[in-house]
Design an enzyme around this catalytic site. Structure first.
Site, PDB file in Angstrom:
ATOM      1  N   ASP A  16       0.812  -1.227   0.000  1.00  0.00           N
ATOM      2  CA  ASP A  16       0.000   0.000   0.000  1.00  0.00           C
ATOM      3  C   ASP A  16       0.842   1.273   0.000  1.00  0.00           C
ATOM      4  OD1 ASP A  16      -2.232  -1.661   0.124  1.00  0.00           O
ATOM      5  OD2 ASP A  16      -2.177  -1.690   2.309  1.00  0.00           O
ATOM      6  N   LYS A  42       1.864   1.894  -5.215  1.00  0.00           N
ATOM      7  CA  LYS A  42       2.394   1.262  -6.435  1.00  0.00           C
ATOM      8  C   LYS A  42       1.488   1.524  -7.634  1.00  0.00           C
ATOM      9  CE  LYS A  42       2.328  -2.671  -4.274  1.00  0.00           C
ATOM     10  NZ  LYS A  42       2.041  -2.224  -2.902  1.00  0.00           N
ATOM     11  N   GLY A  95      -4.540  -4.409  -3.717  1.00  0.00           N
ATOM     12  CA  GLY A  95      -5.519  -3.357  -3.986  1.00  0.00           C
ATOM     13  C   GLY A  95      -4.742  -2.133  -4.400  1.00  0.00           C
ATOM     14  N   HIS A  96      -4.735  -1.837  -5.695  1.00  0.00           N
ATOM     15  CA  HIS A  96      -3.933  -0.727  -6.216  1.00  0.00           C
ATOM     16  C   HIS A  96      -4.877   0.391  -6.677  1.00  0.00           C
ATOM     17  CE1 HIS A  96      -0.320  -3.567  -7.182  1.00  0.00           C
ATOM     18  NE2 HIS A  96      -0.691  -3.600  -5.929  1.00  0.00           N
ATOM     19  N   GLN A 122       1.819  -6.291  -3.060  1.00  0.00           N
ATOM     20  CA  GLN A 122       2.315  -6.368  -1.667  1.00  0.00           C
ATOM     21  C   GLN A 122       3.619  -5.569  -1.504  1.00  0.00           C
ATOM     22  OE1 GLN A 122       1.280  -9.685  -3.234  1.00  0.00           O
ATOM     23  NE2 GLN A 122      -0.636  -8.721  -2.729  1.00  0.00           N
TER      24      GLN A 122
HETATM   25  P1  GDP Z   1      -0.724   0.230  -3.592  1.00  0.00           P
HETATM   26  O1  GDP Z   1      -1.363  -1.004  -3.073  1.00  0.00           O
HETATM   27  O2  GDP Z   1       0.745   0.275  -3.329  1.00  0.00           O
HETATM   28  O3  GDP Z   1      -1.059   0.522  -5.027  1.00  0.00           O
HETATM   29  O4  GDP Z   1      -1.343   1.434  -2.732  1.00  0.00           O
HETATM   30  P2  GDP Z   1      -2.903   1.633  -2.340  1.00  0.00           P
HETATM   31  O5  GDP Z   1      -3.645   2.091  -3.540  1.00  0.00           O
HETATM   32  O6  GDP Z   1      -3.408   0.450  -1.606  1.00  0.00           O
HETATM   33  O7  GDP Z   1      -2.775   2.795  -1.258  1.00  0.00           O
HETATM   34  C1  GDP Z   1      -2.178   3.998  -1.557  1.00  0.00           C
HETATM   35  C2  GDP Z   1      -3.210   5.134  -1.375  1.00  0.00           C
HETATM   36  O8  GDP Z   1      -2.540   6.380  -1.349  1.00  0.00           O
HETATM   37  C3  GDP Z   1      -4.219   5.247  -2.503  1.00  0.00           C
HETATM   38  O9  GDP Z   1      -5.428   5.689  -1.973  1.00  0.00           O
HETATM   39  C4  GDP Z   1      -3.608   6.295  -3.429  1.00  0.00           C
HETATM   40  O10 GDP Z   1      -4.580   6.989  -4.201  1.00  0.00           O
HETATM   41  C5  GDP Z   1      -2.977   7.209  -2.430  1.00  0.00           C
HETATM   42  N1  GDP Z   1      -1.757   7.908  -2.867  1.00  0.00           N
HETATM   43  C6  GDP Z   1      -0.738   7.452  -3.654  1.00  0.00           C
HETATM   44  N2  GDP Z   1       0.258   8.374  -3.720  1.00  0.00           N
HETATM   45  C7  GDP Z   1      -0.152   9.427  -2.954  1.00  0.00           C
HETATM   46  C8  GDP Z   1       0.451  10.673  -2.591  1.00  0.00           C
HETATM   47  O11 GDP Z   1       1.574  10.988  -2.977  1.00  0.00           O
HETATM   48  N3  GDP Z   1      -0.291  11.472  -1.757  1.00  0.00           N
HETATM   49  C9  GDP Z   1      -1.527  11.139  -1.290  1.00  0.00           C
HETATM   50  N4  GDP Z   1      -2.155  11.979  -0.478  1.00  0.00           N
HETATM   51  N5  GDP Z   1      -2.107   9.970  -1.612  1.00  0.00           N
HETATM   52  C10 GDP Z   1      -1.428   9.124  -2.422  1.00  0.00           C
HETATM   53  P1  IMO Z   2      -0.978  -4.249  -2.128  1.00  0.00           P
HETATM   54  O1  IMO Z   2      -0.543  -4.817  -3.454  1.00  0.00           O
HETATM   55  C1  IMO Z   2      -1.040  -4.706   2.211  1.00  0.00           C
HETATM   56  C2  IMO Z   2      -1.226  -8.791   3.796  1.00  0.00           C
HETATM   57  C3  IMO Z   2      -2.492  -9.248   4.505  1.00  0.00           C
HETATM   58  C4  IMO Z   2      -1.898 -10.215   5.517  1.00  0.00           C
HETATM   59  C5  IMO Z   2      -0.766 -10.874   4.727  1.00  0.00           C
HETATM   60  C6  IMO Z   2      -1.122 -12.226   4.124  1.00  0.00           C
HETATM   61  O2  IMO Z   2      -2.265  -3.497  -2.188  1.00  0.00           O
HETATM   62  O3  IMO Z   2       0.135  -3.512  -1.471  1.00  0.00           O
HETATM   63  P2  IMO Z   2      -2.615 -12.931   2.031  1.00  0.00           P
HETATM   64  O4  IMO Z   2      -4.074 -12.732   1.749  1.00  0.00           O
HETATM   65  O5  IMO Z   2      -1.718 -12.335   1.010  1.00  0.00           O
HETATM   66  O6  IMO Z   2      -2.263 -14.360   2.314  1.00  0.00           O
HETATM   67  O7  IMO Z   2      -2.363 -12.134   3.419  1.00  0.00           O
HETATM   68  O8  IMO Z   2      -0.425  -9.957   3.685  1.00  0.00           O
HETATM   69  N1  IMO Z   2      -1.425  -8.261   2.420  1.00  0.00           N
HETATM   70  C7  IMO Z   2      -1.317  -6.961   2.098  1.00  0.00           C
HETATM   71  N2  IMO Z   2      -1.108  -5.882   2.864  1.00  0.00           N
HETATM   72  N3  IMO Z   2      -1.153  -4.562   0.879  1.00  0.00           N
HETATM   73  C8  IMO Z   2      -1.350  -5.644   0.093  1.00  0.00           C
HETATM   74  O9  IMO Z   2      -1.329  -5.576  -1.262  1.00  0.00           O
HETATM   75  C9  IMO Z   2      -1.478  -6.919   0.699  1.00  0.00           C
HETATM   76  N4  IMO Z   2      -1.680  -8.167   0.229  1.00  0.00           N
HETATM   77  C10 IMO Z   2      -1.633  -8.974   1.293  1.00  0.00           C
HETATM   78  O10 IMO Z   2      -3.152  -8.174   5.124  1.00  0.00           O
HETATM   79  O11 IMO Z   2      -1.312  -9.500   6.578  1.00  0.00           O
HETATM   80 MG    MG Z   3      -2.892  -1.604  -1.798  1.00  0.00          MG
END
Ligand code: GDP
Ligand code: IMO
Ligand code: MG
Length: 427
Positions: free
Chosen positions: A13, A16, A40-41, A223
């Site tokens: 999170d 990415k 979850g991207h 991840q």
């Molecule tokens: P990922 O799993 O690595 O793709 O990240 P997620 O989407 O799960 O979580 C990142 C969150 O931060 C999302 O809601 C993005 O829209 C948000 N985000 C990404 N870069 C920035 C940033 O530079 N500033 C802010 N405020 N939000 C960001």
């Molecule tokens: P992105 O790509 C954050 C965590 C779960 C749990 C552990 C194992 O959005 O960064 P699993 O279902 O993979 O066997 O769970 O890994 N986990 C993540 N945490 N971001 C993710 O993906 C994750 N995918 C799995 O919460 O702790």
């Molecule tokens: Mg994510």
């Protein structure tokens, strides 16, 4: 020509999806190489927000071919609902390619994930419940079902039978659940075969040919480094290799082809699920980071645990991935703190320890040693260059760069595509 890897440097999170989308317009292929719909991207394009779980974020860039590599685990029902959702919003998904060697998350894998977690009780991992661990376990145990198996009913039936043999013993005798019928599973899996067919390809051959033809290939990790099955905080990890080496095994592209490895690094730290987290904040600061940073899981909707930046983790990510660059995200979330603590080392049983300890026991005992950096109060979301940042925000970025072991080549100052300060070009 360049193959680039983009991966999470912390516990996932980090942003990415946004980083991949930013590069999407300049690359020919975006490849997921591990994980599945546990990811979850989030991608924000103008006033539109997309949450991608299984599909590579490149699906949103016209002209870019999204690829699901052999290292990914695919839940066909999730894939189709994601494709339908994007099609309804006018996104063309016809370019998608899926490796015939990718493994399928079957309904029984989802069941086993959920019952195992329930059985573990307070020792649970806090998985996403999407069947990820059991599907990779089947792969390693050589009883997995691959995408190509959907095109040979006899082989598919034999394989499902073999997989269910042991699983039904476990489900009925240990977990007190009903046995699962082979025929029912085979029937369900066969319903996906025809719709999947146009996407299925020899992605290894295709990606290597593309690189020979000077195309640009971007590998998008799911991840993050500390969730890696080998290099993460085992057993509180996912069941695949998000670290850079996983890009090679999960796609069939050799390491000599990779020219850059970009670590996505949040300006503070978050984690979802169980496991150690030295800089976790259980106070008002943690609550404020969660509120301002909207730190709620995209996949499961769980609140993310929040804490200050941890430099030993960033250095560790540099080391195990051979990072060439960092993309620092969410700097804007830190606006408004007078002072910002940064963890520079740990105290473990009375000793100062500079690097992430290899021992699980030590990491569980690690207490952060903080240095405090001066904060800023100016709005930075409109900053376009490094010089536009207030002096203290510049100082914070430089301090993190010095501590982390690789140059910070881009800075996120908001979720939107254009809310980015580009310092060094990635391509
Ligand atoms: P990922 O799993 O690595 O793709 O990240 P997620 O989407 O799960 O979580 C990142 C969150 O931060 C999302 O809601 C993005 O829209 C948000 N985000 C990404 N870069 C920035 C940033 O530079 N500033 C802010 N405020 N939000 C960001
Ligand atoms: P992105 O790509 C954050 C965590 C779960 C749990 C552990 C194992 O959005 O960064 P699993 O279902 O993979 O066997 O769970 O890994 N986990 C993540 N945490 N971001 C993710 O993906 C994750 N995918 C799995 O919460 O702790
Ligand atoms: Mg994510």
């Amino acid at each position: 020509m360049p193959a680039l890897v983009l991966l999470g440097a912390q516990w996932g999170d980090e942003g990415k999806g946004k980083a991949t989308d930013l590069l999407g317009g300049s690359v020919d292929y975006v490849v997921r190489y591990q994980g599945g719909n546990n990811a979850g991207h989030t991608v924000v394009v103008g006033d539109q927000k997309y949450a991608l779980h299984l599909l590579p974020s490149g699906i949103l860039s016209p002209g870019c071919t999204p690829v699901i590599g052999n290292g990914v685990v695919v839940d066909p029902s999730v894939l189709f609902s994601e494709l339908n959702g994007l099609n309804e919003r006018g996104i063309d998904t016809s370019r998608l390619l899926i490796s015939g060697n990718a493994h399928i998350i079957t309904p029984y894998n989802v069941t086993v994930d959920k019952v195992t977690e329930r059985f573990l009780g307070k020792r649970k991992i806090g998985t996403t419940g999407r069947g990820i661990g059991p599907t990779y376990a089947d792969k390693i145990n050589r009883v997995g079902i691959r995408v190509q198996d959907l095109y040979d009913e006899s082989i598919l039936t034999q394989k499902v039978e073999a997989a269910l043999d042991g699983k039904n013993q476990l489900l009925t005798k240990v977990f007190n659940r009903r046995a699962i019928e082979t025929d029912q599973i085979v029937e369900e899996l066969l319903t996906y075969a025809e719709r999947l067919r146009p996407y299925v390809a020899d992605t290894v051959l295709l990606l290597n040919k593309a690189l020979d033809d000077d195309k640009v290939v971007l590998f998008e990790g799911g991840q993050g480094t500390l969730l890696d099955i080998d290099h993460g905080t085992y057993p509180f990890v996912t069941s695949s290799n998000p670290t850079a080496g996983g890009a090679c095994t999960g796609s069939g592209v050799g390491p000599t082809k990779i020219s850059k490895v970009i670590g996505i690094l949040k300006a503070y730290t978050t984690r979802v699920g169980a496991g150690p987290f030295p800089t976790e904040l259980l106070d008002e600061d943690g609550e404020a980071l969660r509120r301002i940073g909207h730190e709620r899981g995209v996949t499961t909707g769980r609140d993310r645990r929040c804490g200050w930046f941890d430099a030993p983790i960033a250095r560790y990510a540099t080391r195990v991935n051979g990072l060439t660059d960092f993309f620092l995200t969410k700097l804007d979330v830190l606006t408004g703190w007078d002072e910002i603590p940064v963890c520079v080392a740990y105290e473990i049983d009375g000793r100062r320890v500079e690097e992430l300890p290899y021992s699980q026991t030590d990491f569980h005992h690690a207490k952060p040693i903080y240095e405090t950096l001066p904060g800023w109060s100016e709005d930075i979301t409109k900053a376009k260059t490094f010089a536009d940042l207030p002096k203290n925000a510049q100082g914070y970025v430089k301090a993190l760069e010095d501590m982390s072991g690789a140059p910070i080549s881009a800075i996120g100052v908001g979720p939107g595509r254009d809310e980015t300060i580009e310092i060094n070009s990635f391509i």
